[in-house]
Design a protein around this motif. Structure first.
Motif, short mmCIF file in Angstrom:
data_model
loop_
_atom_site.label_atom_id
_atom_site.label_comp_id
_atom_site.label_asym_id
_atom_site.label_seq_id
_atom_site.Cartn_x
_atom_site.Cartn_y
_atom_site.Cartn_z
N LYS A 1 -0.04 32.44 -22.17
CA LYS A 1 0.23 33.61 -23.02
C LYS A 1 -0.46 33.49 -24.37
O LYS A 1 -0.86 34.51 -24.96
CB LYS A 1 1.74 33.78 -23.17
N LEU A 2 -0.61 32.27 -24.85
CA LEU A 2 -1.34 32.07 -26.10
C LEU A 2 -2.84 32.28 -25.94
O LEU A 2 -3.57 32.30 -26.93
CB LEU A 2 -1.08 30.67 -26.65
N SER A 3 -3.30 32.44 -24.72
CA SER A 3 -4.72 32.73 -24.48
C SER A 3 -4.99 34.22 -24.36
O SER A 3 -6.14 34.62 -24.19
CB SER A 3 -5.20 32.02 -23.21
N THR A 4 -3.96 35.05 -24.47
CA THR A 4 -4.14 36.49 -24.33
C THR A 4 -4.35 37.14 -25.71
O THR A 4 -3.87 36.62 -26.73
CB THR A 4 -2.93 37.13 -23.64
N PRO A 5 -5.05 38.28 -25.76
CA PRO A 5 -5.39 38.88 -27.06
C PRO A 5 -4.22 39.27 -27.94
O PRO A 5 -4.39 39.36 -29.15
CB PRO A 5 -6.21 40.10 -26.65
N PRO B 1 -3.78 33.87 -14.50
CA PRO B 1 -3.67 33.72 -13.05
C PRO B 1 -2.46 32.91 -12.59
O PRO B 1 -2.57 31.79 -12.12
CB PRO B 1 -4.98 33.00 -12.69
N ASP B 2 -1.29 33.51 -12.73
CA ASP B 2 -0.06 32.87 -12.30
C ASP B 2 0.83 33.96 -11.71
O ASP B 2 0.82 35.11 -12.17
CB ASP B 2 0.64 32.21 -13.50
N ALA B 3 1.62 33.62 -10.70
CA ALA B 3 2.48 34.60 -10.04
C ALA B 3 3.41 35.31 -11.02
O ALA B 3 3.73 36.49 -10.85
CB ALA B 3 3.30 33.93 -8.93
N THR C 1 -8.09 33.17 -30.04
CA THR C 1 -6.72 32.77 -29.71
C THR C 1 -6.65 31.25 -29.75
O THR C 1 -7.68 30.56 -29.67
CB THR C 1 -6.33 33.28 -28.31
N LEU C 2 -5.45 30.73 -29.86
CA LEU C 2 -5.29 29.27 -29.92
C LEU C 2 -5.83 28.61 -28.65
O LEU C 2 -6.43 27.53 -28.70
CB LEU C 2 -3.83 28.91 -30.11
N MET C 3 -5.58 29.25 -27.52
CA MET C 3 -6.02 28.73 -26.23
C MET C 3 -6.97 29.73 -25.59
O MET C 3 -7.00 30.90 -25.96
CB MET C 3 -4.81 28.49 -25.32
N VAL C 4 -7.74 29.26 -24.61
CA VAL C 4 -8.64 30.14 -23.88
C VAL C 4 -8.65 29.70 -22.42
O VAL C 4 -8.50 28.51 -22.13
CB VAL C 4 -10.06 30.13 -24.47
N GLN C 5 -8.79 30.66 -21.52
CA GLN C 5 -8.90 30.30 -20.11
C GLN C 5 -10.33 29.86 -19.82
O GLN C 5 -11.28 30.45 -20.31
CB GLN C 5 -8.47 31.49 -19.25
N ARG D 1 -13.92 28.72 -17.75
CA ARG D 1 -14.89 29.47 -16.94
C ARG D 1 -14.32 29.88 -15.59
O ARG D 1 -14.38 31.02 -15.19
CB ARG D 1 -16.11 28.57 -16.67
N GLY D 2 -13.80 28.92 -14.87
CA GLY D 2 -13.27 29.20 -13.55
C GLY D 2 -11.76 29.13 -13.56
O GLY D 2 -11.10 29.56 -14.50
N ASP D 3 -11.20 28.58 -12.53
CA ASP D 3 -9.75 28.50 -12.44
C ASP D 3 -9.25 27.31 -13.25
O ASP D 3 -10.02 26.47 -13.70
CB ASP D 3 -9.34 28.33 -10.97
N GLY D 4 -7.95 27.24 -13.44
CA GLY D 4 -7.38 26.09 -14.12
C GLY D 4 -6.56 26.48 -15.33
O GLY D 4 -6.48 27.64 -15.72
N ASP D 5 -5.94 25.49 -15.93
CA ASP D 5 -5.10 25.71 -17.09
C ASP D 5 -5.93 26.04 -18.31
O ASP D 5 -7.09 25.62 -18.43
CB ASP D 5 -4.26 24.46 -17.37
N PRO D 6 -5.36 26.80 -19.27
CA PRO D 6 -6.10 27.11 -20.49
C PRO D 6 -6.38 25.86 -21.32
O PRO D 6 -5.66 24.86 -21.22
CB PRO D 6 -5.16 28.07 -21.23
#
Length: 532
Positions: free
Chosen positions: A170-174, A433-435, A72-76, A78-83
């Motif tokens: 969303k760009l980090s999702t499959p 990991p967002d509401a 994907t263009l982005m990836v989350q 290792r831990g928390d934080g922005d992609p």
């Protein structure tokens, strides 16, 4: 070594379902590859013939196959934080309104067969998912895209319909995975278990009948991206139950086991000595009851509110899961920014007299006959016990006449999507990991459940308002309003959120990073060495 329980902070992630495969293995410790065990099953069926197509897959099991194999263009992280950029070299909003998002691909990116990955492939892949509109509902993650523009071989620009600060997630999702047009038809899903991509691994699938019986992930030598791959091969094996999986770990047939361990097994692993490490992390996975709000039995809001007034979450958790879970009073987990205890604020402690009054005022004849449906093989061996407790609580009130019925996931999920159940139990592991991702998938148009419930204020005002706020704290007011409306209307009834566990032999390294905060399995983090 003495077996130890490692309790990790939320930043290190949580346990999620992984690929299902059946059958034996050559022995986890003896081979070069790392062998992971699971109790999940992974099947193709008439209702779901394309389980691994990024345009269809919408469950943590298939997603965790795709995350290893399709970039994907982005990836989350290792831990928390922005992609962060993955197939992309850089990405970002190029306007102040969060409506124009641009990415530049890495130079020299190729699919595993050597074909170049270009901006045109990104556009093709995402437009394909949007055009197919698979009944899994996964396309809804990308439905805010208006148009996609390409400039040269490496530039991709997304023009959004409305502002969306969560778009990088969303760009980090499959569903946003980049696929080859030669392998994935434009106007239909790709049936079966083959996956072709540019991710860190290639996949070899062994299929028996309609089930993937073994999956072997092998390092992709052509991979270019942000991830550091620490092993050459990972094999996944599925077991009939948690006991069989645990025995395989004890005997060295597998190196690591993920979901789903039984509560009893987790307690035993946390107390016994041995050469197995139990890694515990706070969880973002939730469990809830969902309603077909058009069904005559639960169409009245008063019936759903009465159930919310009766269910005793603390008793449920204590009897079934002990310290491995916590009561939940919103769809949004307690550790997520924007969480509100809306159900507790409205209903307080369980109270049968208040529930009776709700039903009487609505003119509902009691006892209300209901069937609560659950899946027997998707959320762990304690699910039946959980529904037994719910049945007893509701029936003890005298206001309900409840029976429960368990069904395998391969049948349960299609039946749920077709609206065949009055009330049914589901789980949710977040896409990110967002509401927003604990609310919109259940309440927005084209929602994950296919729910007929629709609240105009949530859809037209509150969800768009929350997405305009890049600072998620600033979105808290809109998010709280959504949660309060859910507590009032009860289209879903949140029950609990769980802690997550991985058990691994002592020579497996990287287990602290095997899962990230959005339930992503990161097989590339696993290696062999000496743990302390």
């Amino acid at each position: 070594m003495n077996r130890k329980t490692l309790v990790l902070p939320a930043v290190l992630g949580l346990l999620v379902p992984v690929l299902a495969a059946c059958g034996g293995t050559g022995g986890g410790q003896g081979g070069d590859g790392i062998v992971v065990g699971t109790t999940d099953r992974f099947t193709a069926s008439k209702d779901a013939p394309a389980p691994l197509d990024p345009a269809y897959a919408y469950d943590v099991g298939p997603w965790n196959i795709l995350r290893q194999t399709v970039q994907t263009l982005m990836v989350q992280p290792r831990g928390d934080g922005d992609p962060v950029p993955e197939a992309a070299e850089k990405c970002g909003f190029t306007d102040t309104g969060n409506e124009r998002y641009a990415c530049t691909l890495r130079d020299g990116l190729t699919f595993s067969d050597g074909d170049a990955v270009t901006a045109a492939d990104v556009k093709y892949s995402i437009n394909r998912a949007l055009a197919i509109e698979a009944d899994s509902g996964v396309f809804a993650l990308l439905s805010n895209i208006d148009t996609i523009e390409t400039q040269g071989e490496r530039e991709v620009i997304f023009h959004l319909k409305t502002a969306d600060a969560t778009f990088p997630f969303k760009l980090s999702t499959p569903v946003a995975g980049i696929v080859d047009a030669d392998e994935y038809p434009r106007d239909r899903l790709r049936d079966g278990f083959a996956v072709d991509g540019s991710g860190p691994y290639t996949l070899k699938s062994e299929v028996r009948g309609d089930e993937l019986v073994k999956a072997v992930f092998t390092r992709n030598p052509k991979y270019k991206g942000a991830l550091e791959v620490r092993n050459d091969q990972v094999e996944m094996v599925s077991y009939e139950d948690a006991d069989a999986m645990g025995k395989a770990l004890e005997e060295g047939d597998i190196d690591l086991m993920t979901r789903t361990m039984s509560p009893e097994q987790i307690r035993k692993l946390s107390e016994d000595s041995g050469d197995v490490d139990l890694i515990e992390t706070p969880g973002l996975g939730i469990r809830y009851l969902a309603f077909d709000t058009t069904d005559p039995a639960v169409k009245s809001k008063a019936v759903r509110q009465a159930m919310a007034q009766i269910v005793n979450r603390s008793e449920l958790v204590s009897k079934v899961y002990g310290s491995q879970a916590e009561p939940l009073y919103s769809l949004v987990p307690a550790s997520i920014t924007g969480h509100s205890n809306s159900f507790f604020n409205k209903y307080g402690e369980p109270d049968t007299s208040k529930a009776r009054k709700l039903l009487e005022q609505a003119g509902i004849t009691t006892p209300v006959a209901l069937t609560l449906h659950y899946t027997t093989d998707h959320y762990g061996p304690a699910t039946k016990d959980e529904f037994e407790v719910l049945r007893k609580q509701l029936n003890a009130s005298g206001l309900f006449d409840v029976r429960i019925k368990g069904t395998p996931w391969s049948t349960f999920r299609p039946a749920e999507q077709k609206g065949e159940y009055q009330v049914y139990g589901m789980g949710w592991f977040p896409d990110f990991p967002d509401a927003d991702n604990f609310l919109a998938p259940f309440l927005d148009k084209d929602n994950f459940l296919g729910s007929p419930y629709a609240n105009r204020r949530i859809r037209t005002d509150l969800i768009p308002e929350s997405r305009r706020e890049a600072d998620r704290l600033s979105a808290a007011s809109s998010l709280q309003d959504i949660q309060d409306i859910v507590a009032e209307d009860v289209p879903v009834l949140p029950l609990w959120q769980g802690k997550q566990y991985v058990a691994a032999r002592g020579d497996v390294t990287g287990t602290a990073y095997a899962l990230n905060s959005s339930a992503t399995l990161q097989l590339w983090e696993l290696g062999r060495g000496v743990s302390g």
